[in-house]
Design an enzyme around this catalytic site. Sequence first.
Site, PDB file in Angstrom:
ATOM      1  N   CYS B 139     -22.401  12.332  -3.288  1.00 22.77           N
ATOM      2  CA  CYS B 139     -23.032  11.969  -2.019  1.00 22.77           C
ATOM      3  C   CYS B 139     -23.538  10.534  -2.057  1.00 22.77           C
ATOM      4  O   CYS B 139     -24.344  10.180  -2.915  1.00 22.77           O
ATOM      5  CB  CYS B 139     -24.183  12.919  -1.713  1.00 22.77           C
ATOM      6  N   CYS B 347      16.815   5.376  20.061  1.00 17.64           N
ATOM      7  CA  CYS B 347      15.970   4.228  20.433  1.00 17.64           C
ATOM      8  C   CYS B 347      15.592   4.326  21.914  1.00 17.64           C
ATOM      9  O   CYS B 347      16.449   4.568  22.765  1.00 17.64           O
ATOM     10  CB  CYS B 347      16.731   2.927  20.182  1.00 17.64           C
ATOM     11  N   CYS B 357       8.694  -7.557  13.824  1.00 20.09           N
ATOM     12  CA  CYS B 357       9.528  -8.306  12.880  1.00 20.09           C
ATOM     13  C   CYS B 357       9.557  -9.792  13.241  1.00 20.09           C
ATOM     14  O   CYS B 357       9.430 -10.655  12.373  1.00 20.09           O
ATOM     15  CB  CYS B 357      10.940  -7.728  12.873  1.00 20.09           C
ATOM     16  N   CYS B 380      17.022  -9.124   6.725  1.00 25.34           N
ATOM     17  CA  CYS B 380      16.197  -7.936   6.482  1.00 25.34           C
ATOM     18  C   CYS B 380      15.864  -7.781   4.998  1.00 25.34           C
ATOM     19  O   CYS B 380      16.756  -7.739   4.159  1.00 25.34           O
ATOM     20  CB  CYS B 380      16.914  -6.686   6.990  1.00 25.34           C
ATOM     21  N   CYS B 383      11.353  -4.255   4.642  1.00 20.65           N
ATOM     22  CA  CYS B 383       9.903  -4.141   4.414  1.00 20.65           C
ATOM     23  C   CYS B 383       9.318  -2.862   4.983  1.00 20.65           C
ATOM     24  O   CYS B 383       8.225  -2.462   4.630  1.00 20.65           O
ATOM     25  CB  CYS B 383       9.180  -5.352   4.982  1.00 20.65           C
ATOM     26  N   CYS B 390       7.550   1.925  14.933  1.00 21.50           N
ATOM     27  CA  CYS B 390       8.418   2.607  15.906  1.00 21.50           C
ATOM     28  C   CYS B 390       7.764   3.908  16.355  1.00 21.50           C
ATOM     29  O   CYS B 390       7.325   4.703  15.534  1.00 21.50           O
ATOM     30  CB  CYS B 390       9.774   2.911  15.278  1.00 21.50           C
TER      31      CYS B 390
END
Lengths: 445, 434
Positions: B139, B347, B357, B380, B383, B390
């Site tokens: 605690c 998508c 990005c 790319c 990462c 998304c």
Amino acid sequence: MAESTRTPGVAPGRLDTATLETNFADLHGALEPHEAQVAADRCYFCHDAPCVTACPTTIDIPLFIRQIATGTPKAAAKTIFDQNILGGMCARVCPTETLCEEACVREAAEGKPVDIGRLQRFATDTLMNEGKQPYSRAAATGKKVAVVGAGPAGLSCAHRLAMYGHDVVIFDAKDKPGGLNEYGIAAYKSVNNFANNEVAWLLSIGGIEIKQGQAIGSDIALADLQNEYDAVFLGVGLDGTNKLAVPGAELNHVTDAVQFIADVRQSEDYTDVAVGRHVVVIGGGMTAIDAAVQARLLGAENVTIAYRRDQENMNASRWEQELAAAKGCNILPHLQPVSIEGKGEVTSITLEYTDATTDGLKGTGETVTLNADQVLMAVGQTLEGQPAGLSLSGSKIQVDSAGRTSVDGIWAGGDCASGGDDLTVTAVAEGRDAAEDIHKQLISN
Amino acid sequence: MADLTTEFLGIRTPNPFWLASAPPTDKEYNVRRAFEAGWGGVVWKTLGSDGPPIVNVNGARYGAIWGADRRLLGLNNIELITDRPLQINLDEIKQLKQEYPDRAIIVSLMVPCEEQAWKDILARVDETGADGIELNFGCPHGMAERGMGSAVGQVPEYIEMVTRWCKENYDKPVIVKLTPNITDIRFAARAAKAGGADAVSLINTINSITSVNLDTMSPEPSIDGKGTHGGYCGPAVKPICMHMVAEIARDDETSGFPISAIGGVTTWRDAAEYMVTGAGNVQVCTAAMTYGFKIVEEMISGLSDWMDSKGYTSTSEFMGQAVPNVTDWQYLNLNYVAKAKIDQDSCIKCGRCFAACEDTSHQAIWMKEGRVFEVNDAECVACNLCVNVCPVEDCITMEPMAAGETDPRTGKEVVAEYGNWTTHPNNPSVFEKA
């Protein structure tokens, strides 16, 4: 009660006051703060958001929704008004289902878009309910601009010009300002005198004088305006209505749907508005839907919308069509009027079935006759008393992307001008953009 | 349906879901309903020494942070240990243990750092028939300032000392509950083990201030215009606890030492993740405080479904399965190459991957005509940020490149061999050796 839905002919007071009040209540009620919070949380804050692209006034929708979500609805309203000073009315009347909400990625994802229209109303109501004008005027420029028509295009143009420090005089043919916002919208979309209040709020920026009862051509001359003002903007709308060229069109109770809509909107008491027991509306646009739905809400027993093409071609959105169906209107596609019957007063209408052929629409010869105590025509509006000297594009005043007409010093926008769809939001965008162009020109002189 | 019976320190419970020591377990009324709802066990809200009752604040005890739709993500509290009389708690524990012999009741304890104080209370706890004790060394507020709770848990020597007292004076399992408010959890765990503890449980709550009221300028929760740090818990703390559990599970000195994991367990999946990372069972608090006891039904059905789908017939079969895969950064395979892939069918064209990005990462996503978003493999670095922002699950995935393919970003061939930083030519220590 003396009258009922089954009273023959055209009669007022088919429904009692309480029922009429319920029928004409706000179609899309205001969101409560909690509802707004939940609705705002659904926005994904898209990059280069499709909803913004779909909005004729290009309101930064993800930003204003984020401002609502973070507890600053007045900042959200400012984001809206920066692009669309009539954002309050547009939140009520925009066919969002074919604009921002159709483009919303959550429509693609789940078939249920973010409730953009009602969020916009939440934000704009929050700021407007304070009664304060969020904009102030720049230093006076000494320039004077005449705006003809106090509808969405003219008001939007005038506000932007006043903001830039120009003085504006609006000449409007009607008794009240607002144009179609005041006269042409179904009563249940703009309750509590919203259109009128919105105009008063808009005018509170100052520098705008409105002269009512001043129609161009009859009361004022365009040439005089050109002489007396540094610029002229025409936002006169489409005041003429197309008529049906069929036998019997002259009978009593065969009228313009536009007038019917205006009568409903302007009535102080819905029990005073007369409506037929059997009403037939001819047309397939928003006017047809607004007239038909309101006829039902006033207590007409049967309301039929007859449209000459198939239902897919109706200008009214699917959502509006479903609203009409839900309110009990019968939509009959592939029917065109051939004659209207009656003695003095209309009693029936005969319609012919149509086929779409490669040579256009053709009657099939088969007809149907419907009982009709009232026929409302919603077959299009036209530019009336077109100002001489201005080039037309089709039947509208020809303008470029900045709203410039063929005559130097005269701009035009809204329904009377060529360009976008005949929507309030489009008119607002065109009025605003013309004001920007007028301002650019005035300060360069 | 898989059998969820779980044995932890020899205590068998019908499932691995225990309620943590907290308000949900502070009295007979709650615990009885929890057992009826299906919870496998409880750790009773911490008891202190006999004497004047604990005094709590009389205003807000909890602060919170929320996600979208006001979903509670993190909760903090400034409540102290039980403020009910010791004997009433003990009587209730005894009664419930008799009525629910198949459920675990562990008694959480916190008394001053004196051996006699521990001896006194241990004798009384023993009489209840409870299954074991948990030492509250965690605690972070109120009691810590009085030399208890996290004040003990932050000093490994104290942990070891008190644990030893307990083991010497109590025959049943002793679990040591650790505070996360330290720099390296392994020292605390090693101390508990050295003191003879049977297990550790972790984490207790994290020091926190959830928000500040911008009108009154008071931290929340506010007590008459002032606020203090409270203990943070809930879904938001899960990653912190997962790391600490994994560290103890893979430490040479504590590997295999039983762990009861506590920290943001909200669904069956959280529980499964903790257990494969080395926990023998889990303790739940915030989820129950948010949704009520009923959520255990989803935890039970979910874990069972998952076990069936994987062919596990006992919870012991998957415990610790992920521990060997927790490693140090320097041992990660630097020859592994992946690329983001966007599934165009799922998508919804929100463009968040692009914004993330383009603005904040490697400019490796193209926005093409018609809002078509595609990955530029030549930029790319895999990462994973696009995956994380998304809104549609599994729309963007990381696809490993096969050995022999050429990485368009580096122009180098992907090799099958494992190669890590310890042997990497750019590593200065490797360079110096050469």
